[in-house]
Design an enzyme around this catalytic site. Structure first.
Site, PDB file in Angstrom:
ATOM      1  N   GLY A  57       5.124  -2.404  -7.454  1.00 40.05           N
ATOM      2  CA  GLY A  57       5.425  -2.522  -8.868  1.00 40.05           C
ATOM      3  C   GLY A  57       4.442  -1.748  -9.719  1.00 40.05           C
ATOM      4  O   GLY A  57       3.232  -1.791  -9.484  1.00 40.05           O
ATOM      5  N   TYR A  75      -8.489  -4.160 -16.277  1.00 36.72           N
ATOM      6  CA  TYR A  75      -9.418  -3.044 -16.071  1.00 36.72           C
ATOM      7  C   TYR A  75      -9.148  -1.925 -17.078  1.00 36.72           C
ATOM      8  O   TYR A  75     -10.055  -1.474 -17.794  1.00 36.72           O
ATOM      9  CB  TYR A  75      -9.292  -2.515 -14.644  1.00 36.72           C
ATOM     10  CG  TYR A  75      -9.959  -1.172 -14.444  1.00 36.72           C
ATOM     11  CD1 TYR A  75     -11.327  -1.026 -14.626  1.00 36.72           C
ATOM     12  CD2 TYR A  75      -9.218  -0.049 -14.084  1.00 36.72           C
ATOM     13  CE1 TYR A  75     -11.944   0.211 -14.460  1.00 36.72           C
ATOM     14  CE2 TYR A  75      -9.821   1.188 -13.912  1.00 36.72           C
ATOM     15  CZ  TYR A  75     -11.181   1.312 -14.103  1.00 36.72           C
ATOM     16  OH  TYR A  75     -11.788   2.534 -13.937  1.00 36.72           O
ATOM     17  N   THR A 127     -22.266  -3.054  -6.443  1.00 38.76           N
ATOM     18  CA  THR A 127     -21.299  -2.261  -5.684  1.00 38.76           C
ATOM     19  C   THR A 127     -21.867  -0.911  -5.263  1.00 38.76           C
ATOM     20  O   THR A 127     -21.351  -0.284  -4.348  1.00 38.76           O
ATOM     21  CB  THR A 127     -20.004  -2.018  -6.499  1.00 38.76           C
ATOM     22  OG1 THR A 127     -20.347  -1.500  -7.780  1.00 38.76           O
ATOM     23  CG2 THR A 127     -19.212  -3.298  -6.638  1.00 38.76           C
ATOM     24  N   GLY A 128     -22.904  -0.469  -5.913  1.00 37.54           N
ATOM     25  CA  GLY A 128     -23.559   0.771  -5.528  1.00 37.54           C
ATOM     26  C   GLY A 128     -24.609   0.510  -4.458  1.00 37.54           C
ATOM     27  O   GLY A 128     -24.825  -0.629  -4.035  1.00 37.54           O
ATOM     28  N   ASP A 180       4.113   1.531 -10.050  1.00 38.07           N
ATOM     29  CA  ASP A 180       3.754   2.873  -9.601  1.00 38.07           C
ATOM     30  C   ASP A 180       4.698   3.895 -10.232  1.00 38.07           C
ATOM     31  O   ASP A 180       5.876   3.957  -9.873  1.00 38.07           O
ATOM     32  CB  ASP A 180       3.859   2.984  -8.074  1.00 38.07           C
ATOM     33  CG  ASP A 180       2.583   2.587  -7.372  1.00 38.07           C
ATOM     34  OD1 ASP A 180       1.560   2.421  -8.061  1.00 38.07           O
ATOM     35  OD2 ASP A 180       2.610   2.443  -6.143  1.00 38.07           O
ATOM     36  N   ARG A 182       0.587  12.617  -7.470  1.00 37.27           N
ATOM     37  CA  ARG A 182      -0.637  12.322  -8.201  1.00 37.27           C
ATOM     38  C   ARG A 182      -1.510  13.571  -8.329  1.00 37.27           C
ATOM     39  O   ARG A 182      -1.431  14.500  -7.528  1.00 37.27           O
ATOM     40  CB  ARG A 182      -1.442  11.214  -7.500  1.00 37.27           C
ATOM     41  CG  ARG A 182      -0.746   9.862  -7.453  1.00 37.27           C
ATOM     42  CD  ARG A 182      -0.622   9.249  -8.838  1.00 37.27           C
ATOM     43  NE  ARG A 182      -0.002   7.927  -8.801  1.00 37.27           N
ATOM     44  CZ  ARG A 182       1.294   7.706  -8.950  1.00 37.27           C
ATOM     45  NH1 ARG A 182       2.120   8.723  -9.128  1.00 37.27           N
ATOM     46  NH2 ARG A 182       1.782   6.486  -8.913  1.00 37.27           N
ATOM     47  N   ALA A 240     -19.503  -0.118 -14.238  1.00 32.31           N
ATOM     48  CA  ALA A 240     -18.323  -0.910 -14.606  1.00 32.31           C
ATOM     49  C   ALA A 240     -17.787  -1.634 -13.388  1.00 32.31           C
ATOM     50  O   ALA A 240     -17.938  -1.171 -12.259  1.00 32.31           O
ATOM     51  CB  ALA A 240     -17.222  -0.017 -15.175  1.00 32.31           C
ATOM     52  N   LEU A 272      -6.002   6.853  -1.463  1.00 33.36           N
ATOM     53  CA  LEU A 272      -5.125   7.439  -0.455  1.00 33.36           C
ATOM     54  C   LEU A 272      -5.857   8.363   0.520  1.00 33.36           C
ATOM     55  O   LEU A 272      -5.716   8.213   1.741  1.00 33.36           O
ATOM     56  CB  LEU A 272      -3.986   8.207  -1.131  1.00 33.36           C
ATOM     57  CG  LEU A 272      -3.002   8.886  -0.174  1.00 33.36           C
ATOM     58  CD1 LEU A 272      -2.322   7.868   0.732  1.00 33.36           C
ATOM     59  CD2 LEU A 272      -1.971   9.695  -0.958  1.00 33.36           C
ATOM     60  N   SER A 292       0.432   3.516   5.132  1.00 32.15           N
ATOM     61  CA  SER A 292       1.634   2.994   4.489  1.00 32.15           C
ATOM     62  C   SER A 292       2.071   3.927   3.363  1.00 32.15           C
ATOM     63  O   SER A 292       1.248   4.338   2.533  1.00 32.15           O
ATOM     64  CB  SER A 292       1.382   1.596   3.926  1.00 32.15           C
ATOM     65  OG  SER A 292       1.112   0.674   4.969  1.00 32.15           O
TER      66      SER A 292
END
Length: 348
Positions: free
Chosen positions: A288, A144, A42-43, A290, A227, A78, A196, A212
């Site tokens: 759900g 996770y 992923t890196g 949040d 947050r 990870a 976000l 959204s």
């Protein structure tokens, strides 16, 4: 910046990702020797800072390279997609827990007795209070988060039984970009994107039609989720301070956040102001799980690490992220900054 008094040698696992590469860059700037271990799943190779030695490999095989010349390990590697962890929990237990167990064994064998671990707010699960402290219950709601908590427990046992000096840093929402003195900028990009601030910036760039807003009837001032956002450079500073604070036989756990939150609509409005672009929004149903408010108490980090965030202003965080997004483009490769290996839970 802390940790400048002498030159040390560090292994940074997952150092080809967003947070890992920024920390590696800060270590090099402080005069240390850095080796990055990353399997590039992923890196990105281009994300590894110039001056760092690079090893392409998995943390399960860290014993091939780890030796007594290393002073400490900073562990970022990870699997970190919350949704994927629900669909493929076996991948997360194997990589996050199995890989970390292999890393701890390699450190024990090589006599490397200091560790800074990249943990997460996802270990807490549903918050019992709006301002989370390290003493709050840990009840992860995803594999996770459960795997990250399992590693924290594993580290505690290693400290008690074998004298490891360890610090776990539980991130909340990491954002922004870091422009190094060498002229290289490290920014946040995921594929697919789920955070976000970069999502809203995609709307400003014209690569996404609208953003959204999942629910506008929460018990918050404007009805949208709140947050805690922390600048990636402040996060890197905390890691260098954690190296100094690590004490043999102790597992210190610290939340990292600004201690105050911003709502989804505050983020959107800040992007509008910073970029000068319209950002259409679409209201959708709540998701759900949040929580209405999720903010970190960073008092332990202040007391034990001597750390306080210096870039807590949301407009500044967005401006740095915007500069990176605008200059690099959302669909191009690293420029020459990294793609992230992290996808924190509780990003609104």
């Amino acid at each position: 910046m802390s940790n400048k008094t002498s030159s040390s040698t560090y292994l940074v696992t997952g150092g080809a990702g967003y947070v890992g590469s920024v920390v590696a860059a800060h270590l090099l700037e402080a005069g240390h020797r850095v080796t990055v271990l990353d399997d590039l799943s992923t890196g990105f190779r281009a994300a590894v800072p110039a001056g760092a030695e690079f090893i392409e490999g998995r943390i399960q095989d860290a014993g091939k390279w780890l030796d007594p010349s290393y002073d400490a390990v900073l562990h970022f590697a990870a699997s970190s997609q919350v949704g994927e962890s629900v669909a493929k929990p076996e991948k997360y237990w194997d990589n996050n827990v199995g890989g970390s167990m292999a890393l701890l064994a390699a450190m024990r064998s090589a006599g490397v007795r200091k560790l800074v671990f990249s943990s997460t707010a996802a270990t807490y699960g549903e918050p019992v209070s709006p301002l989370l402290t390290e003493s709050d219950p840990t009840a992860p709601t995803s594999p996770y988060g459960a795997t990250k908590l399992a590693v924290d427990h594993m580290i505690s046992g290693e400290c008690a039984a074998h004298g490891l000096a360890a610090v776990s840093l539980r991130y909340f929402n990491v954002a922004g970009a870091y422009a190094s003195p060498s002229g290289v900028t490290y920014g946040e990009r995921h594929s697919p994107e789920s955070h976000l601030i970069p999502l809203v910036l995609q709307v400003a760039l014209g690569t996404r039609e609208s953003i959204s807003v999942y629910g506008e009837d929460y018990p918050t001032p404007d009805g949208t989720c709140v947050r805690d956002y922390i600048h990636v450079a402040d996060l890197a500073d905390a890691h260098l301070r954690a190296l100094d604070a690590a004490t043999g036989g102790e597992h210190l756990i610290c939340n990292l956040g600004n201690g105050s939150g911003f709502s989804v609509r505050e983020v959107i409005e800040t992007v509008r102001r910073v970029t000068g672009h319209p950002v259409p929004e679409t209201v959708a149903a709540r998701r759900g799980g949040d929580p209405a408010i999720l903010v970190a108490s960073a008092e332990a980090a202040r007391e034990r690490l001597g750390w306080t965030p210096s870039r807590a202003d949301l407009a500044g965080i967005v401006a740095d992220a915007w500069a990176f997004a605008r200059d690099s483009g959302r669909d191009s490769g690293p420029n020459p900054g990294p793609n992230s290996v992290r996808d924190e839970e509780n990003q609104a």
